[in-house]
Design a protein around this motif. Structure first.
Motif, PDB file in Angstrom:
ATOM      1  N   LYS A  25     -11.630 -62.453  50.533  1.00  0.00           N
ATOM      2  CA  LYS A  25     -10.743 -63.408  49.848  1.00  0.00           C
ATOM      3  C   LYS A  25     -10.712 -64.757  50.573  1.00  0.00           C
ATOM      4  N   ASP A  26     -10.596 -64.721  51.886  1.00  0.00           N
ATOM      5  CA  ASP A  26     -10.572 -65.958  52.678  1.00  0.00           C
ATOM      6  C   ASP A  26     -11.883 -66.722  52.547  1.00  0.00           C
ATOM      7  N   ASP A  27     -13.005 -65.983  52.599  1.00  0.00           N
ATOM      8  CA  ASP A  27     -14.321 -66.625  52.472  1.00  0.00           C
ATOM      9  C   ASP A  27     -14.471 -67.294  51.102  1.00  0.00           C
ATOM     10  N   LEU A  28     -14.038 -66.582  50.053  1.00  0.00           N
ATOM     11  CA  LEU A  28     -14.141 -67.137  48.707  1.00  0.00           C
ATOM     12  C   LEU A  28     -13.290 -68.393  48.555  1.00  0.00           C
ATOM     13  N   LEU A  29     -12.109 -68.368  49.137  1.00  0.00           N
ATOM     14  CA  LEU A  29     -11.234 -69.528  49.045  1.00  0.00           C
ATOM     15  C   LEU A  29     -11.884 -70.756  49.677  1.00  0.00           C
ATOM     16  N   VAL A  30     -12.524 -70.551  50.820  1.00  0.00           N
ATOM     17  CA  VAL A  30     -13.211 -71.662  51.492  1.00  0.00           C
ATOM     18  C   VAL A  30     -14.311 -72.231  50.595  1.00  0.00           C
ATOM     19  N   HIS A  31     -15.105 -71.354  49.992  1.00  0.00           N
ATOM     20  CA  HIS A  31     -16.217 -71.807  49.149  1.00  0.00           C
ATOM     21  C   HIS A  31     -15.702 -72.462  47.859  1.00  0.00           C
ATOM     22  N   MET A  32     -14.629 -71.916  47.312  1.00  0.00           N
ATOM     23  CA  MET A  32     -14.072 -72.500  46.090  1.00  0.00           C
ATOM     24  C   MET A  32     -13.482 -73.889  46.371  1.00  0.00           C
ATOM     25  N   GLU A  33     -12.834 -74.045  47.518  1.00  0.00           N
ATOM     26  CA  GLU A  33     -12.297 -75.353  47.900  1.00  0.00           C
ATOM     27  C   GLU A  33     -13.419 -76.370  48.104  1.00  0.00           C
ATOM     28  N   ASP A  34     -14.476 -75.934  48.783  1.00  0.00           N
ATOM     29  CA  ASP A  34     -15.615 -76.833  49.006  1.00  0.00           C
ATOM     30  C   ASP A  34     -16.231 -77.268  47.689  1.00  0.00           C
ATOM     31  N   LYS A  35     -16.402 -76.310  46.775  1.00  0.00           N
ATOM     32  CA  LYS A  35     -16.994 -76.630  45.477  1.00  0.00           C
ATOM     33  C   LYS A  35     -16.086 -77.571  44.689  1.00  0.00           C
ATOM     34  N   TYR A  36     -14.786 -77.314  44.755  1.00  0.00           N
ATOM     35  CA  TYR A  36     -13.816 -78.154  44.046  1.00  0.00           C
ATOM     36  C   TYR A  36     -13.872 -79.596  44.549  1.00  0.00           C
ATOM     37  N   GLN A  37     -13.871 -79.773  45.879  1.00  0.00           N
ATOM     38  CA  GLN A  37     -13.919 -81.114  46.452  1.00  0.00           C
ATOM     39  C   GLN A  37     -15.235 -81.816  46.118  1.00  0.00           C
ATOM     40  N   GLU A  38     -16.321 -81.046  46.111  1.00  0.00           N
ATOM     41  CA  GLU A  38     -17.636 -81.614  45.767  1.00  0.00           C
ATOM     42  C   GLU A  38     -17.644 -82.132  44.334  1.00  0.00           C
ATOM     43  N   LEU A  39     -17.060 -81.367  43.429  1.00  0.00           N
ATOM     44  CA  LEU A  39     -17.013 -81.775  42.022  1.00  0.00           C
ATOM     45  C   LEU A  39     -16.110 -82.997  41.823  1.00  0.00           C
ATOM     46  N   LYS A  40     -15.004 -83.033  42.564  1.00  0.00           N
ATOM     47  CA  LYS A  40     -14.095 -84.173  42.462  1.00  0.00           C
ATOM     48  C   LYS A  40     -14.786 -85.447  42.948  1.00  0.00           C
ATOM     49  N   ARG A  41     -15.555 -85.319  44.041  1.00  0.00           N
ATOM     50  CA  ARG A  41     -16.283 -86.490  44.551  1.00  0.00           C
ATOM     51  C   ARG A  41     -17.364 -86.949  43.574  1.00  0.00           C
ATOM     52  N   ALA A  42     -17.854 -85.995  42.771  1.00  0.00           N
ATOM     53  CA  ALA A  42     -18.890 -86.338  41.785  1.00  0.00           C
ATOM     54  C   ALA A  42     -18.305 -86.972  40.527  1.00  0.00           C
ATOM     55  N   GLY A  43     -16.971 -87.114  40.487  1.00  0.00           N
ATOM     56  CA  GLY A  43     -16.341 -87.793  39.352  1.00  0.00           C
ATOM     57  C   GLY A  43     -15.767 -86.880  38.296  1.00  0.00           C
ATOM     58  N   VAL A  53     -15.415 -74.236  38.952  1.00  0.00           N
ATOM     59  CA  VAL A  53     -15.208 -73.351  40.100  1.00  0.00           C
ATOM     60  C   VAL A  53     -14.899 -71.935  39.648  1.00  0.00           C
ATOM     61  N   ILE A  54     -14.000 -71.800  38.687  1.00  0.00           N
ATOM     62  CA  ILE A  54     -13.648 -70.459  38.197  1.00  0.00           C
ATOM     63  C   ILE A  54     -14.836 -69.810  37.498  1.00  0.00           C
ATOM     64  N   GLY A  55     -15.599 -70.626  36.763  1.00  0.00           N
ATOM     65  CA  GLY A  55     -16.773 -70.080  36.099  1.00  0.00           C
ATOM     66  C   GLY A  55     -17.830 -69.593  37.080  1.00  0.00           C
ATOM     67  N   GLU A  56     -17.937 -70.262  38.239  1.00  0.00           N
ATOM     68  CA  GLU A  56     -18.959 -69.902  39.226  1.00  0.00           C
ATOM     69  C   GLU A  56     -18.518 -68.749  40.119  1.00  0.00           C
ATOM     70  N   PHE A  57     -17.231 -68.685  40.434  1.00  0.00           N
ATOM     71  CA  PHE A  57     -16.758 -67.676  41.390  1.00  0.00           C
ATOM     72  C   PHE A  57     -15.807 -66.648  40.755  1.00  0.00           C
ATOM     73  N   GLY A  58     -15.676 -66.671  39.436  1.00  0.00           N
ATOM     74  CA  GLY A  58     -14.635 -65.857  38.825  1.00  0.00           C
ATOM     75  C   GLY A  58     -15.008 -64.459  38.402  1.00  0.00           C
ATOM     76  N   ASN A  59     -16.275 -64.043  38.598  1.00  0.00           N
ATOM     77  CA  ASN A  59     -16.676 -62.699  38.192  1.00  0.00           C
ATOM     78  C   ASN A  59     -16.569 -61.759  39.395  1.00  0.00           C
ATOM     79  N   MET A  60     -15.562 -60.889  39.397  1.00  0.00           N
ATOM     80  CA  MET A  60     -15.307 -60.037  40.555  1.00  0.00           C
ATOM     81  C   MET A  60     -16.430 -59.029  40.783  1.00  0.00           C
ATOM     82  N   GLU A  61     -16.989 -58.491  39.711  1.00  0.00           N
ATOM     83  CA  GLU A  61     -18.060 -57.495  39.864  1.00  0.00           C
ATOM     84  C   GLU A  61     -19.286 -58.120  40.510  1.00  0.00           C
ATOM     85  N   GLU A  62     -19.638 -59.313  40.063  1.00  0.00           N
ATOM     86  CA  GLU A  62     -20.792 -59.996  40.655  1.00  0.00           C
ATOM     87  C   GLU A  62     -20.545 -60.322  42.124  1.00  0.00           C
ATOM     88  N   ILE A  63     -19.318 -60.729  42.439  1.00  0.00           N
ATOM     89  CA  ILE A  63     -18.976 -61.044  43.828  1.00  0.00           C
ATOM     90  C   ILE A  63     -19.098 -59.801  44.700  1.00  0.00           C
TER      91      ILE A  63
END
Length: 325
Positions: A25-43, A53-63
């Motif tokens: 859970k902690d690892d996923l949160l770090v990656h989701m935050e990084d992805k979120y900030q990256e997307l925000k910087r991209a406009g 972010v939810i679409g990329e990290f939201g499938n629990m079975e795949e994770i």
């Protein structure tokens, strides 16, 4: 970000409350935050960034599949390795592989020393030393080198024995960051490993060229051709041992191809394997010396049959002696 954190909490609400799940859970949160900030910087807008972010990290079975987690096994109770343990294991594996490679090389070079002294004697470079004395010096060199090699095997075998638990299944687990780091280092080592594998095998296969060259130039220099052959074989084997051991260390940490073995079986396989390497190396040395120096090609092939018998006897005796341990 609150939306992402709430979504993550809901994802893990039905999961077991274990250290493994918390780490994931902690690892996923770090990656989701990084992805979120990256997307925000991209406009991207906040809603767009959250949706991606939810679409990329939201499938629990795949994770769970990606992280190699099976909720039906007992791995949730496995301890996590510390970063210091990983670094120490890799450092010790690399260091011991150097010394074990040198030890195997010494076993081969010991014969090269014997042949070299015999060659000097036969070609008149040691006329002031009696033949018997020269032979004794050669045997002493051979015994000393082998003794040093055995010492290296024992000492480094004891050092790596501390990490027996890494060589077995269900003994530890890694965080997502640790797995990524080890996988990256493994991939970076892969080209060097393949190059060493090719070079090591090529050196061993091509080593007789030195012998044939000396035979073609002058048969009196046959001894020195054997010495060159043995040195090249020693270098080739060292390359194989060093780079293969480092690659195996990464695979052991990533649990790639790790068999479900007890520590007792791991120790047994390591000891019997080391003995087999030594016996086969000595058998090859005896075969070459008896052939090129004493021209016993018609019968010296029996040394390999005898070596096989000795290995079988040792394995059987060792299994019986350690059966009740």
């Amino acid at each position: 970000m609150d939306t992402i954190m709430n979504y993550l909490e809901n994802m893990f609400a039905s999961m077991p409350k274990s250290k493994q799940m918390q780490q994931l859970k902690d690892d996923l949160l770090v990656h989701m935050e990084d992805k979120y900030q990256e997307l925000k910087r991209a406009g991207k807008s906040e809603n767009e960034a959250i949706g991606v972010v939810i679409g990329e990290f939201g499938n629990m079975e795949e994770i769970m599949d990606e992280f190699g987690i099976d909720l039906d096994d007992d791995r949730a109770n496995e301890p996590f390795l510390m970063d210091e343990e990983i670094e120490e294991y890799l450092h010790v594996s690399k260091k011991t592989s150097i010394w074990i490679g040198i030890g195997v090389g010494l076993c081969i070079i010991s014969a090269a020393m014997f042949v070299f002294i015999a060659g000097l004697q036969n070609n008149g470079f040691l006329n002031e030393i009696p033949v018997k004395t020269a032979n004794i010096i050669g045997v002493i060199c051979l015994i000393v080198f082998v003794a040093i090699a055995v010492g290296l095997f024992i000492y480094n075998g004891m050092k790596i024995e501390k990490y027996d638990y890494i060589h077995t299944e269900h003994a530890f687990q890694l965080s997502f960051e640790q797995k990524n780091s080890i996988q990256t280092r493994k991939e970076a080592h892969q080209p060097k490993y393949l190059a060493a594998l090719i070079c090591g095998i090529a050196l061993i296969i091509l080593s007789p060229v030195v012998l044939f060259t000396t035979l073609a130039i002058n048969e009196q220099f046959t001894h020195f051709g054997v010495v060159g052959l043995l040195w090249i074989v020693a270098i080739g084997i060292f390359l194989l041992i060093f780079f293969t051991t480092e690659m195996d260390a990464y695979k052991n940490l990533l649990k790639e191809g790790v068999a479900s073995k007890s520590k007792k079986n791991e120790k047994r396989d390591r000891i019997t394997g080391a003995v087999a390497v030594i016996i086969w190396s000595l058998a090859t040395i005896i075969f070459l010396i008896s052939g090129f120096l004493y021209n016993q090609w018609h019968i010296n092939w029996l040394v390999f049959a005898i070596a096989g018998i000795f290995i079988g006897m040792f394995n059987a005796a060792y299994s019986i002696l350690t059966k009740n341990e």
